[in-house]
Enzyme design. Structure first.
Site, mmCIF file in Angstrom:
data_model
loop_
_atom_site.group_PDB
_atom_site.id
_atom_site.type_symbol
_atom_site.label_atom_id
_atom_site.label_comp_id
_atom_site.label_asym_id
_atom_site.label_seq_id
_atom_site.Cartn_x
_atom_site.Cartn_y
_atom_site.Cartn_z
ATOM 1 N N SER A 1 46.486 -72.301 -11.255
ATOM 2 C CA SER A 1 46.669 -71.084 -10.450
ATOM 3 C C SER A 1 46.131 -69.873 -11.216
ATOM 4 O O SER A 1 46.669 -69.494 -12.265
ATOM 5 C CB SER A 1 48.165 -70.910 -10.144
ATOM 6 O OG SER A 1 48.453 -69.561 -9.905
ATOM 7 N N HIS B 1 48.279 -73.624 -5.116
ATOM 8 C CA HIS B 1 47.948 -74.060 -6.474
ATOM 9 C C HIS B 1 49.223 -74.336 -7.254
ATOM 10 O O HIS B 1 49.611 -73.580 -8.143
ATOM 11 C CB HIS B 1 47.091 -72.995 -7.186
ATOM 12 C CG HIS B 1 45.698 -72.950 -6.668
ATOM 13 N ND1 HIS B 1 44.951 -71.808 -6.613
ATOM 14 C CD2 HIS B 1 44.915 -73.928 -6.160
ATOM 15 C CE1 HIS B 1 43.774 -72.070 -6.093
ATOM 16 N NE2 HIS B 1 43.726 -73.354 -5.813
ATOM 17 N N CYS C 1 45.504 -56.750 -1.257
ATOM 18 C CA CYS C 1 46.913 -57.012 -0.921
ATOM 19 C C CYS C 1 47.779 -56.551 -2.102
ATOM 20 O O CYS C 1 47.444 -56.831 -3.256
ATOM 21 C CB CYS C 1 47.071 -58.500 -0.676
ATOM 22 S SG CYS C 1 48.761 -59.040 -0.731
ATOM 23 N N HIS D 1 34.927 -68.545 -4.387
ATOM 24 C CA HIS D 1 36.371 -68.628 -4.132
ATOM 25 C C HIS D 1 36.569 -68.924 -2.635
ATOM 26 O O HIS D 1 35.863 -68.340 -1.783
ATOM 27 C CB HIS D 1 37.044 -67.307 -4.509
ATOM 28 C CG HIS D 1 38.540 -67.367 -4.438
ATOM 29 N ND1 HIS D 1 39.215 -67.319 -3.232
ATOM 30 C CD2 HIS D 1 39.481 -67.502 -5.394
ATOM 31 C CE1 HIS D 1 40.505 -67.409 -3.463
ATOM 32 N NE2 HIS D 1 40.694 -67.524 -4.777
ATOM 33 N N GLU E 1 38.664 -67.996 -0.392
ATOM 34 C CA GLU E 1 38.890 -66.836 0.482
ATOM 35 C C GLU E 1 37.564 -66.116 0.757
ATOM 36 O O GLU E 1 37.278 -65.726 1.896
ATOM 37 C CB GLU E 1 39.887 -65.866 -0.175
ATOM 38 C CG GLU E 1 40.147 -64.647 0.696
ATOM 39 C CD GLU E 1 40.961 -63.557 -0.009
ATOM 40 O OE1 GLU E 1 41.869 -63.882 -0.795
ATOM 41 O OE2 GLU E 1 40.668 -62.386 0.229
ATOM 42 N N ASN F 1 46.204 -66.692 -10.492
ATOM 43 C CA ASN F 1 47.082 -65.508 -10.611
ATOM 44 C C ASN F 1 48.189 -65.752 -11.638
ATOM 45 O O ASN F 1 48.651 -64.826 -12.292
ATOM 46 C CB ASN F 1 47.592 -65.060 -9.238
ATOM 47 C CG ASN F 1 48.697 -65.922 -8.697
ATOM 48 O OD1 ASN F 1 49.846 -65.774 -9.095
ATOM 49 N ND2 ASN F 1 48.378 -66.850 -7.805
ATOM 50 N N HIS G 1 44.371 -69.044 2.189
ATOM 51 C CA HIS G 1 43.063 -68.451 1.865
ATOM 52 C C HIS G 1 42.148 -68.313 3.083
ATOM 53 O O HIS G 1 41.179 -67.566 3.042
ATOM 54 C CB HIS G 1 42.295 -69.376 0.915
ATOM 55 C CG HIS G 1 42.829 -69.437 -0.466
ATOM 56 N ND1 HIS G 1 43.238 -68.335 -1.146
ATOM 57 C CD2 HIS G 1 42.971 -70.483 -1.322
ATOM 58 C CE1 HIS G 1 43.637 -68.705 -2.354
ATOM 59 N NE2 HIS G 1 43.493 -69.996 -2.491
ATOM 60 N N CYS H 1 46.661 -66.422 5.845
ATOM 61 C CA CYS H 1 47.515 -65.232 5.680
ATOM 62 C C CYS H 1 46.983 -64.097 6.571
ATOM 63 O O CYS H 1 45.774 -63.851 6.604
ATOM 64 C CB CYS H 1 47.489 -64.804 4.215
ATOM 65 S SG CYS H 1 48.376 -63.273 3.948
HETATM 66 S S1 SF4 Z 1 48.382 -62.640 -2.166
HETATM 67 FE FE1 SF4 Z 1 48.519 -61.332 -0.344
HETATM 68 S S2 SF4 Z 1 46.727 -61.890 0.866
HETATM 69 FE FE2 SF4 Z 1 47.029 -63.554 -0.596
HETATM 70 S S3 SF4 Z 1 48.298 -65.022 0.475
HETATM 71 FE FE3 SF4 Z 1 49.683 -63.687 -0.666
HETATM 72 S S4 SF4 Z 1 50.287 -62.085 0.810
HETATM 73 FE FE4 SF4 Z 1 48.440 -63.096 1.613
#
Ligand code: SF4
Length: 282
Positions: A220, A44, A192, A126, A128, A222, A76, A98
């Protein structure tokens, strides 16, 4: 006038999984063997997506759009059925899921095969979560909060996994609510630490700053969350996508400037912001 102090949060920018996905894409681009697509935007971050596009990695929104060549699966992850469809279509699949997301998928699959009713704590829709859901043939229930547990049709054996970016508090509340209703609740805490570390470091730094810059794509989630956390403790917080957006007026009265960046912001973009700030303040 003395120059302001400029500090970067202890944990900021790309996480392990995103860095790995970018490295996989670079390797594929270096080989340039036929057409290259990513399934959805690789990360993102509009600038990175644009750079990848210019280098020859195009965004596809579904497997059907890709006729040949290489398809890169982003961090994801995707449902196993989607990966299988790409392989069946004869595409060369590069799986950049990941490893922490793969772990959630594996736990969901083994719980489902072991006869548990799988509950995914996360955000429905989402990517993921969609990938994890696919590991249970679409049978898992998705809950975003403890309040939603009361609407579930609960069996006696429940297995819980959690989207990697959820909070421990939310997981605990959902599990407590499930324990009141099921005979057995088996929990895999698959959160995570990268998200939590970035949030804690951003909060700590912002509390000591009179200007805070949060770098990352406006799409994004986050990064937007980091902006909110910083803004709560430092009202003079700005969300920028790159260094060109910095207004020298913001910097004029600042004596302590803090910088943080979302998990899809490469180090190069943080370095650009640092050098722009140094130019403005020198
Ligand atoms: S936040 Fe954590 S789970 Fe998500 S891609 Fe990054 S390292 Fe991997």
């Amino acid at each position: 006038m003395t120059s302001p102090s400029i500090r970067v949060a202890q944990h900021a920018g790309v996480c392990f999984g995103v860095k790995r996905a970018l490295e996989e894409a670079s390797k594929v681009l270096a080989e340039q063997d036929g057409s290259i697509h990513t399934l959805g935007e690789l990360i993102h971050n509009p600038r990175v997506v644009q750079d990848l596009e210019q280098q020859g990695a195009h965004v596809a929104h579904s497997v059907d759009e890709v006729k040949d060549g290489t398809l890169i699966i982003r961090a994801h992850g995707v449902a196993p059925q989607v990966k299988q469809a790409a392989e069946d279509a004869g595409l060369h699949v590069v799986d950049a899921t990941c490893p922490f997301v793969k772990r959630v998928q594996d736990h969901a699959r083994s719980l489902y095969k072991g006869g548990y009713q799988v509950v995914i704590v996360g955000e429905a829709g989402h990517p993921e979560v969609e990938g994890i859901l696919g590991c249970t043939d679409g049978k898992a229930c998705i809950v975003s909060s403890a309040q939603e547990v009361e609407f579930l049709d609960i069996s006696s054996r429940v297995g819980v996994v959690v989207q990697t970016t959820q909070t421990s508090k939310n997981l605990r509340e959902v599990v407590d609510a499930l324990l009141l209703r099921a005979r057995e609740v088996r929990v895999f805490d698959t959160i995570c630490s990268a998200t939590n570390e970035r949030q804690e470091a951003a909060r700590a730094l912002a509390a000591t700053c009179d200007l805070m810059l949060v770098i990352g794509g406006r799409n994004s989630g986050n990064t937007r969350r980091l902006f909110q956390i910083c803004h709560d403790v430092c009202p003079c917080t700005y969300h920028i996508e790159d260094a060109r957006e910095i207004d020298p007026k913001w910097v004029a009265c600042a004596s302590n400037i803090g910088i943080t960046a979302g998990a899809s912001t490469p180090q190069g973009q943080i370095d650009d912001v640092l050098s722009t700030l140094k130019q403005i303040t020198s």
